[in-house]
Design a protein around this motif. Structure first.
Motif, PDB file in Angstrom:
ATOM      1  N   TYR A   1       0.831  -1.216   0.000  1.00 43.36           N
ATOM      2  CA  TYR A   1       0.000   0.000   0.000  1.00 43.36           C
ATOM      3  C   TYR A   1       0.861   1.260   0.000  1.00 43.36           C
TER       4      TYR A   1
ATOM      5  N   ALA B   1       4.070  -7.459  -2.687  1.00 41.06           N
ATOM      6  CA  ALA B   1       2.714  -8.012  -2.652  1.00 41.06           C
ATOM      7  C   ALA B   1       2.680  -9.529  -2.821  1.00 41.06           C
TER       8      ALA B   1
ATOM      9  N   ARG C   1      -4.813  -8.933  -3.756  1.00 42.98           N
ATOM     10  CA  ARG C   1      -3.905  -7.773  -3.723  1.00 42.98           C
ATOM     11  C   ARG C   1      -2.819  -7.929  -4.781  1.00 42.98           C
TER      12      ARG C   1
ATOM     13  N   LEU D   1      -3.908  -0.032  -5.359  1.00 42.31           N
ATOM     14  CA  LEU D   1      -4.655  -0.626  -4.245  1.00 42.31           C
ATOM     15  C   LEU D   1      -5.461   0.483  -3.594  1.00 42.31           C
TER      16      LEU D   1
END
Ligand SMILES: [Cu+2]
Length: 703
Positions: A30, A120, A176, A186
């Motif tokens: 993120y 990720a 994700r 995201l």
């Protein structure tokens, strides 16, 4: 136990750290800038490093415990928990952390696509979650269910559980990852992120609840006691690694090396011994409810034999003893078990195994030859956790045929804890206060001390040197004098005969700690009764493993054993007869799932007790005395005979006996509360067949 406590602290801390690392790993992609990604990844590296360090400390404590106490104390942990924690941790250390180290950049630009993809990767957050779950399950195991003697199923169980619990996080991590791969941003608003976390949490919780509920339902069902059982379940037997027995269908048709093994099977009810001769001495014992006042005036609603507290039967060695038990008004029924006295099986007084319980209005006659001399006691074995506690017990003294030592005074001391109208009171018989006894100077006093309480007790004898002349009814050869600063401890059901010569000053016997004001005691004095004494804390504790001369009998540590049994004493939260309980287990199980130990007549049998649990367990084998050979892995200096061996947490013992008294015998913890929730197994001679049944159908409830 120190090892358990340390493990709980360490595994709980590991769970928190690995869990934090898992969340830190999940939010890594993120990051909106290079700087933020580097900051997040540095935090993650620190947390993971700390978690790895703690894990290493935990592994070291387990190695230390193995060195200190022995492999059997750590086997379950090493086989079930260590692989579970080591695999994700190894993966993290070897592949995840090196990958994360590379993610390092500064500046306020958005992170490169390659960096986001690496962050990720589902394997990153999932490996931290797996490490957290493994640590959490380990903590849970140490508190609620320490693994004992795990088989492949038990080893696999926790892996399956971790995998199931990782399903939801895996789905979120993959979603994700695919987004990052597609180059999509995201969601970054705090609310959306929170929603994400909460929904993942709720879904995982649902998975956990489904697993838990099915586990509980299966546990309740499996723990229900059968309405009737004759103890002949062939699925749960243990032959101690020896020759196959008739119980496993082994040697029914071909004779084994034991000559007497070709004999036919025999029913328990026929195992009475030779009692055709008329009785030399007869007693009648009436089980009855009675309100009894203790010395202090406190009143107990007692269940008694003959309306008395601990009535004493005194016979001579060699006598044929006949005891008629009549039940007046104990609704659940009663029996008499001769604790430590190796009577023929049919006289052992265990309802559903050696006789039917004696209901109100019924009677039962016990008849046996008093072969062993010494201090014994007897008690009901029907729902003993209730009946013995309420007072259904008495004293059995067998005077030797030929007295080799003479005593001027004999005092029997049986201690118990009574529930009175003024709370719990400890007492010698019904004497819950100090008592005074006059003894002439120079006279020899023999104290026959019996612990009828559920827990072990400490005793202080001060004012004179003394000797411990017998343990569990068996004489010690050449017992040396002990100083009056030596305390001694008796496990539940155990007995010591203690001898001293009356000096020209008072002698004090006291139960429990020196400073405990409420416990009972006895003052022995010569001329004028002294004040109630103040005792001193002991400076030494009597150790039977190094006292007198070693017992001379058929077994030594070097003997060749026909069978070797293992009893790992543990504890767990679980179910007994459909109810949730804190359980005291034998080899991870409670009755009736603890395997029956099967022997053949004549076998030399070794049993190892290992106490991994949090409490002491006075292990009592019916029908045989055990020779104690080793303590904590070391040969004892003076092997001694016992029928009730108190095993403290962290201790292990090796004991042996000769299988010379055919029958079905109980082998159980004599903390009767532990026995009542299943800390019981049975010793079975393979040619013996049951005559009775246990369960609610017959009302035979032998704890
Ligand atoms: Cu116990």
């Amino acid at each position: 136990m120190f090892g358990t406590f340390t493990s709980v602290i360490l595994t709980v801390s590991m769970t928190l750290l690995w869990g934090t690392a898992g969340i830190a790993a999940a939010i890594l992609p993120y990051a909106s800038t290079n700087r933020s990604l580097t900051r997040k990844r540095t935090f993650l590296l620190w947390v993971a490093g700390a978690a790895l360090l703690l894990s290493a400390v935990w592994y070291v404590t387990i190695i230390l415990q193995c060195i200190k106490s022995g492999w059997l104390f750590v086997e379950g942990t090493v086989k079930t928990l260590i692989p579970l924690t080591l695999i994700p941790q190894g993966y993290i250390a070897l592949t995840v952390l090196p990958r994360l180290k590379g993610l390092r950049d500064s500046g306020e630009e958005p992170p490169a696509q390659a960096a986001l993809q690496a962050a990720a990767q589902p394997s990153v957050s999932l490996s931290f979650y797996a490490a957290a779950l493994a640590s959490g399950l380990s903590a849970h195991s140490f508190v609620f269910a320490q693994p004992v003697l795990p088989g492949p199923a038990e080893i696999a169980q926790r892996f399956v559980l971790v995998t199931l619990l990782l399903l939801v996080p895996a789905i979120f991590a993959r979603r994700r990852y695919l987004k990052v791969m597609r180059g999509e941003a995201l969601r970054r608003s705090l609310a959306a992120r929170l929603l994400n976390v909460i929904s993942a949490g709720i879904l995982t919780a649902i998975v956990a609840i489904v697993i838990l509920v099915s586990h509980v339902l299966a546990g309740v069902q499996a723990s229900k006691l059968p309405e009737a059982s004759d103890m002949m379940n062939h699925d749960w037997i243990d032959e101690g690694g020896g020759a196959a027995t008739r119980m496993s269908g082994g040697s029914d048709h071909h004779p084994s090396h034991h000559a007497n093994h070709q004999a036919d099977t025999v029913e328990v009810a026929a195992l009475t011994g030779n009692i055709t001769d008329p009785a030399d001495v007869t007693f009648e014992i009436v089980a009855q409810k009675k309100k009894v006042a203790l010395a202090s005036g406190a009143v107990i609603d007692a269940w008694t034999y003959n309306g008395e507290i601990a009535p004493e039967l005194r016979v001579k060695q060699g006598d044929i003893v006949e005891v008629k038990l009549i039940n007046q008004d104990i609704e659940s029924g009663v029996t008499i078990h001769w604790h430590g006295y190796n009577v023929p099986n049919a006289m052992d007084g265990v309802p559903g195994m050696t006789q039917n319980v004696v209901k109100p209005g019924q009677s039962f006659v016990y008849k046996f030859r008093a072969e062993q001399e010494g201090t014994y006691w007897f008690h009901s074995h029907q729902q003993a956790a209730e009946q013995v506690v309420k007072g259904l017990f008495g004293i059995l003294i067998v005077e030797p045929e030929q007295e080799t030592e003479t005593y001027d005074e004999q005092v029997t001391v049986i201690n118990h804890r009574w529930k009175t109208d003024q709370g719990y009171r400890k007492a010698f018989g019904s004497r819950d206060e100090w008592q005074w006894k006059q003894v002439q100077l120079g006279k020899t006093v023999k104290l026959r001390i019996i612990n009828a309480h559920n827990l072990s007790e400490k005793y202080l004898l001060q004012g004179t040197d003394f000797r411990i002349a017998s343990i569990d009814g068996v004489r010690i050869q050449d017992p040396q004098p002990l100083s009056d600063q030596t305390a001694f401890r008796l496990g539940s059901g155990g007995r010591y005969d203690v001898v001293f010569t009356m000096p020209d000053r008072p002698v004090f016997l006291k139960l429990g700690e020196a400073r405990n004001e409420s416990n009972p005691g006895i003052v022995f004095y010569t001329d004028s009764p002294p004040e109630k004494p103040v005792l001193q804390a002991e400076s030494a504790m009597f150790d039977p493993s190094d006292y007198g001369q070693p017992v001379v009998n058929a077994v030594t540590a070097a003997s060749q054993f026909d069978r070797e049994f293992l009893m790992i004493l543990g504890n767990e939260m679980g179910f007994y007869n459909g109810m949730f309980h804190f359980l005291w287990t034998i080899n991870g199980e409670v009755y009736p799932r603890v395997p029956t130990f099967v022997v053949q007549e004549g076998d030399l049998v070794k049993t190892t007790f290992v106490n991994k649990s949090l409490a002491e367990h006075p292990m009592h084998l019916h029908g045989h005395h055990m020779t104690v050979l080793k303590k904590n892995g070391e040969k004892v200096n003076t092997p001694w005979l016992t029928d009730t061996l108190n095993v403290m947490p962290g201790e292990s013992y090796e004991v042996a006996f000769v299988a010379d008294n055919p029958g079905m015998w109980m082998d159980h913890c004599h903390n009767l509360d532990h026995a009542a929730t299943g800390m019981v197994l049975h010793l079975m001679y393979d040619h013996v067949r049951p005559s009775y049944e246990v369960g609610t159908r017959s009302g035979n409830l032998p704890d």
